[in-house]
Structures are given as structure tokens and as C-alpha cells.
Design a protein around this motif. Structure first.
Motif, PDB file in Angstrom:
ATOM      1  N   ARG A 186       4.879   7.666   6.853  1.00 44.46           N
ATOM      2  CA  ARG A 186       4.064   8.655   7.577  1.00 44.46           C
ATOM      3  C   ARG A 186       4.839   9.869   8.079  1.00 44.46           C
ATOM      4  O   ARG A 186       4.230  10.867   8.438  1.00 44.46           O
ATOM      5  N   VAL A 187       6.168   9.799   8.112  1.00 44.99           N
ATOM      6  CA  VAL A 187       6.948  10.971   8.527  1.00 44.99           C
ATOM      7  C   VAL A 187       7.581  11.684   7.328  1.00 44.99           C
ATOM      8  O   VAL A 187       8.327  12.638   7.488  1.00 44.99           O
ATOM      9  N   GLY A 188       7.279  11.197   6.108  1.00 48.82           N
ATOM     10  CA  GLY A 188       7.744  11.870   4.903  1.00 48.82           C
ATOM     11  C   GLY A 188       9.032  11.323   4.331  1.00 48.82           C
ATOM     12  O   GLY A 188       9.530  11.824   3.324  1.00 48.82           O
ATOM     13  N   GLU A 189       9.606  10.286   4.946  1.00 49.56           N
ATOM     14  CA  GLU A 189      10.853   9.704   4.457  1.00 49.56           C
ATOM     15  C   GLU A 189      10.587   8.848   3.215  1.00 49.56           C
ATOM     16  O   GLU A 189       9.621   8.097   3.176  1.00 49.56           O
ATOM     17  N   TRP A 190      11.466   8.986   2.209  1.00 48.99           N
ATOM     18  CA  TRP A 190      11.311   8.244   0.960  1.00 48.99           C
ATOM     19  C   TRP A 190      11.905   6.848   1.060  1.00 48.99           C
ATOM     20  O   TRP A 190      12.934   6.640   1.707  1.00 48.99           O
ATOM     21  N   HIS A 191      11.260   5.892   0.386  1.00 43.35           N
ATOM     22  CA  HIS A 191      11.704   4.504   0.312  1.00 43.35           C
ATOM     23  C   HIS A 191      11.522   4.010  -1.112  1.00 43.35           C
ATOM     24  O   HIS A 191      10.675   4.510  -1.841  1.00 43.35           O
ATOM     25  N   GLU A 192      12.311   2.997  -1.484  1.00 43.88           N
ATOM     26  CA  GLU A 192      12.106   2.291  -2.749  1.00 43.88           C
ATOM     27  C   GLU A 192      11.938   0.822  -2.426  1.00 43.88           C
ATOM     28  O   GLU A 192      12.576   0.298  -1.516  1.00 43.88           O
ATOM     29  N   LEU A 193      11.063   0.169  -3.173  1.00 42.97           N
ATOM     30  CA  LEU A 193      10.747  -1.223  -2.924  1.00 42.97           C
ATOM     31  C   LEU A 193      10.580  -1.941  -4.253  1.00 42.97           C
ATOM     32  O   LEU A 193       9.874  -1.451  -5.135  1.00 42.97           O
ATOM     33  N   GLU A 194      11.247  -3.085  -4.385  1.00 39.89           N
ATOM     34  CA  GLU A 194      11.004  -3.968  -5.517  1.00 39.89           C
ATOM     35  C   GLU A 194      10.133  -5.094  -4.996  1.00 39.89           C
ATOM     36  O   GLU A 194      10.446  -5.709  -3.980  1.00 39.89           O
ATOM     37  N   ALA A 195       9.029  -5.349  -5.670  1.00 40.56           N
ATOM     38  CA  ALA A 195       8.095  -6.371  -5.209  1.00 40.56           C
ATOM     39  C   ALA A 195       7.682  -7.232  -6.381  1.00 40.56           C
ATOM     40  O   ALA A 195       7.656  -6.783  -7.530  1.00 40.56           O
ATOM     41  N   GLU A 196       7.325  -8.480  -6.058  1.00 45.00           N
ATOM     42  CA  GLU A 196       6.791  -9.362  -7.093  1.00 45.00           C
ATOM     43  C   GLU A 196       5.666 -10.184  -6.500  1.00 45.00           C
ATOM     44  O   GLU A 196       5.439 -10.180  -5.294  1.00 45.00           O
ATOM     45  N   GLY A 197       4.933 -10.855  -7.396  1.00 47.33           N
ATOM     46  CA  GLY A 197       3.843 -11.705  -6.936  1.00 47.33           C
ATOM     47  C   GLY A 197       2.708 -10.918  -6.312  1.00 47.33           C
ATOM     48  O   GLY A 197       2.334  -9.851  -6.800  1.00 47.33           O
ATOM     49  N   ARG A 198       2.187 -11.445  -5.203  1.00 44.33           N
ATOM     50  CA  ARG A 198       1.009 -10.857  -4.558  1.00 44.33           C
ATOM     51  C   ARG A 198       1.258  -9.418  -4.100  1.00 44.33           C
ATOM     52  O   ARG A 198       0.404  -8.551  -4.260  1.00 44.33           O
ATOM     53  N   LEU A 199       2.444  -9.148  -3.529  1.00 41.43           N
ATOM     54  CA  LEU A 199       2.734  -7.795  -3.062  1.00 41.43           C
ATOM     55  C   LEU A 199       2.737  -6.805  -4.235  1.00 41.43           C
ATOM     56  O   LEU A 199       2.176  -5.709  -4.134  1.00 41.43           O
ATOM     57  N   ALA A 200       3.318  -7.196  -5.353  1.00 38.11           N
ATOM     58  CA  ALA A 200       3.307  -6.330  -6.542  1.00 38.11           C
ATOM     59  C   ALA A 200       1.878  -6.084  -6.997  1.00 38.11           C
ATOM     60  O   ALA A 200       1.511  -4.966  -7.386  1.00 38.11           O
ATOM     61  N   HIS A 201       1.056  -7.118  -6.918  1.00 36.74           N
ATOM     62  CA  HIS A 201      -0.353  -7.029  -7.309  1.00 36.74           C
ATOM     63  C   HIS A 201      -1.091  -6.018  -6.436  1.00 36.74           C
ATOM     64  O   HIS A 201      -1.793  -5.129  -6.930  1.00 36.74           O
ATOM     65  N   VAL A 202      -0.946  -6.118  -5.125  1.00 36.39           N
ATOM     66  CA  VAL A 202      -1.636  -5.214  -4.203  1.00 36.39           C
ATOM     67  C   VAL A 202      -1.133  -3.779  -4.392  1.00 36.39           C
ATOM     68  O   VAL A 202      -1.929  -2.829  -4.403  1.00 36.39           O
ATOM     69  N   LEU A 203       0.163  -3.608  -4.570  1.00 37.04           N
ATOM     70  CA  LEU A 203       0.708  -2.258  -4.809  1.00 37.04           C
ATOM     71  C   LEU A 203       0.067  -1.622  -6.042  1.00 37.04           C
ATOM     72  O   LEU A 203      -0.370  -0.470  -6.005  1.00 37.04           O
ATOM     73  N   GLN A 204      -0.014  -2.373  -7.140  1.00 33.38           N
ATOM     74  CA  GLN A 204      -0.601  -1.841  -8.378  1.00 33.38           C
ATOM     75  C   GLN A 204      -2.067  -1.485  -8.179  1.00 33.38           C
ATOM     76  O   GLN A 204      -2.535  -0.447  -8.655  1.00 33.38           O
ATOM     77  N   HIS A 205      -2.795  -2.346  -7.460  1.00 30.95           N
ATOM     78  CA  HIS A 205      -4.218  -2.115  -7.216  1.00 30.95           C
ATOM     79  C   HIS A 205      -4.419  -0.821  -6.426  1.00 30.95           C
ATOM     80  O   HIS A 205      -5.255   0.019  -6.791  1.00 30.95           O
ATOM     81  N   GLU A 206      -3.662  -0.646  -5.338  1.00 34.04           N
ATOM     82  CA  GLU A 206      -3.837   0.549  -4.500  1.00 34.04           C
ATOM     83  C   GLU A 206      -3.363   1.809  -5.214  1.00 34.04           C
ATOM     84  O   GLU A 206      -3.998   2.863  -5.110  1.00 34.04           O
ATOM     85  N   ILE A 207      -2.268   1.733  -5.952  1.00 30.81           N
ATOM     86  CA  ILE A 207      -1.787   2.910  -6.684  1.00 30.81           C
ATOM     87  C   ILE A 207      -2.775   3.285  -7.784  1.00 30.81           C
ATOM     88  O   ILE A 207      -3.002   4.468  -8.046  1.00 30.81           O
ATOM     89  N   ASP A 208      -3.403   2.287  -8.400  1.00 31.44           N
ATOM     90  CA  ASP A 208      -4.478   2.569  -9.355  1.00 31.44           C
ATOM     91  C   ASP A 208      -5.559   3.434  -8.698  1.00 31.44           C
ATOM     92  O   ASP A 208      -6.029   4.414  -9.289  1.00 31.44           O
ATOM     93  N   HIS A 209      -5.970   3.064  -7.479  1.00 33.32           N
ATOM     94  CA  HIS A 209      -6.973   3.860  -6.761  1.00 33.32           C
ATOM     95  C   HIS A 209      -6.517   5.310  -6.643  1.00 33.32           C
ATOM     96  O   HIS A 209      -7.305   6.237  -6.852  1.00 33.32           O
ATOM     97  N   LEU A 210      -5.261   5.506  -6.300  1.00 32.13           N
ATOM     98  CA  LEU A 210      -4.746   6.867  -6.099  1.00 32.13           C
ATOM     99  C   LEU A 210      -4.688   7.652  -7.409  1.00 32.13           C
ATOM    100  O   LEU A 210      -4.713   8.878  -7.403  1.00 32.13           O
ATOM    101  N   ASP A 211      -4.630   6.928  -8.517  1.00 32.48           N
ATOM    102  CA  ASP A 211      -4.634   7.565  -9.846  1.00 32.48           C
ATOM    103  C   ASP A 211      -6.044   7.731 -10.408  1.00 32.48           C
ATOM    104  O   ASP A 211      -6.217   8.162 -11.546  1.00 32.48           O
ATOM    105  N   GLY A 212      -7.062   7.333  -9.621  1.00 29.84           N
ATOM    106  CA  GLY A 212      -8.447   7.494 -10.058  1.00 29.84           C
ATOM    107  C   GLY A 212      -8.988   6.320 -10.853  1.00 29.84           C
ATOM    108  O   GLY A 212      -9.920   6.479 -11.648  1.00 29.84           O
ATOM    109  N   HIS A 213      -8.414   5.132 -10.638  1.00 34.21           N
ATOM    110  CA  HIS A 213      -8.858   3.944 -11.366  1.00 34.21           C
ATOM    111  C   HIS A 213      -9.268   2.837 -10.399  1.00 34.21           C
ATOM    112  O   HIS A 213      -8.683   2.694  -9.335  1.00 34.21           O
ATOM    113  N   VAL A 214     -10.244   2.055 -10.817  1.00 37.08           N
ATOM    114  CA  VAL A 214     -10.690   0.879 -10.074  1.00 37.08           C
ATOM    115  C   VAL A 214     -10.415  -0.320 -10.977  1.00 37.08           C
ATOM    116  O   VAL A 214     -10.400  -0.176 -12.204  1.00 37.08           O
ATOM    117  N   PHE A 215     -10.214  -1.492 -10.399  1.00 33.04           N
ATOM    118  CA  PHE A 215      -9.812  -2.644 -11.221  1.00 33.04           C
ATOM    119  C   PHE A 215     -10.777  -2.927 -12.361  1.00 33.04           C
ATOM    120  O   PHE A 215     -10.370  -3.454 -13.408  1.00 33.04           O
TER     121      PHE A 215
END
Length: 169
Positions: free
Chosen positions: A111-140
Motif C-alpha cells: 500500500r505504500v508502493g514498496e516492491w516485494h517478491e514472493l514464492e508461493a505454492e499450494g493454496r496460496l499460489a492458487h489464490v494469487l493466480q485467481h486474483e491476478i486473473d481478475h486484474l487481467d480481466g479473467h474470471v475462473f
């Protein structure tokens, strides 16, 4: 204050979002409204598009029940194709097996503009992909067959009409 969840196929859900460039009070207010909307709907993540705002930000739920915001996220790497059961606040009461990746590497801002990198797997990776899909104009449902998508579309249009009637009453 919670906002209504937008129901697919609303155009805001199928249009790629604009990058966040202002990390001020307006973004904080939006993130708060998104949190309230997600909690009210009992979600494990929410994208700004799901409350009708075309900005590149979302909340992502961890397995421990906590959440973090991702702003202007990019998937840098993905591996391990997997098929998982998936649902969406914008496609209520419908779940289906959806192709995703078991592991992702994501770059995002907070929220303050600082960049981060995250490696995720399992459920967290799943939720990240789902939400980023939304931001790209896609629904599951975009990942499903045309036949399934058509059946879901019919149900969602009926739901939209019912919700519009409720608002008028």
C-alpha cells in the motif's frame, strides 16, 4: 463500508485493470472497502474489479486466515500444472475444477508502493493466480469449457436480474 460484489459477466470483470499510481488516501480507502466486502461475503481473496473498481489491486488470503494486499502484481514464474476446485465471489454458488499451477513467483507492491517478491505454492499460489486473473480481466470460468461457461452464464444473468429487482423494491 462494504460494497456489493459485481456478478460475472459484468464488463468490469472482463476488462484488464489500470495500474495503481497513487498510493495515498484513496488507495487506503479502497483497500478498506475491499476488506469489508470480502469479509461480508466470506471470501478468501478479492480483486478491486469485484467491487466495480478497475485498478490493479487485490487482497489474498493465506492458509492461516490472514490477508495481505497485492498491488500491480506480476507473475514472474509458474510451475507444476495442477487442477484444483475453484469458486469465486463474482460467480456465487458455483465451483469447478480449474487448471492452475502448484507454484508461482510473484512481484507486487504494498500500500505504500514498496516492491516485494514472493514464492508461493499450494493454496496460496492458487489464490494469487485467481486474483491476478481478475486484474487481467479473467474470471475462473474462462478456464472451463464453452458448454460449462454457457450454462454458468445463463445462471449468472438470472441472478443479476433478480438482484436488480431486489434493489428496486
Amino acid at each position: 463500508m462494504a460494497r456489493d460484489i459485481v456478478i460475472w459477466p459484468n464488463k468490469v470483470l472482463t476488462t484488464p485493470t489500470k495500474p495503481v499510481t497513487d498510493f495515498g488516501e484513496g488507495l487506503t480507502k479502497l483497500l478498506d472497502e475491499m476488506t469489508e466486502s470480502m469479509k461480508e461475503a466470506e471470501g478468501i481473496g478479492i480483486a478491486a474489479t469485484q467491487i466495480g473498481v478497475s485498478l490493479r489491486c487485490a487482497w489474498v488470503g493465506r492458509e492461516d486466515g490472514t490477508f495481505f494486499e497485492i498491488i500491480n502484481p506480476q507473475i514472474l514464474d509458474k510451475s507444476g500444472p495442477v487442477v484444483l476446485e475453484e469458486g469465486c465471489l463474482s460467480v456465487p454458488d458455483y465451483f469447478d475444477k480449474t487448471p492452475r499451477f502448484h507454484k508461482v513467483k510473484v512481484k507486487y507492491q504494498d500500500r505504500v508502493g514498496e516492491w516485494h517478491e514472493l514464492e508461493a505454492e499450494g493454496r496460496l499460489a492458487h489464490v494469487l493466480q485467481h486474483e491476478i486473473d481478475h486484474l487481467d480481466g479473467h474470471v475462473f470460468v474462462d478456464h472451463l469449457s464453452a458448454l460449462k461457461r454457457g450454462l454458468i452464464l445463463e445462471k449468472m444473468r438470472k441472478l443479476q436480474k433478480a438482484l436488480q429487482r431486489q434493489k428496486k423494491e
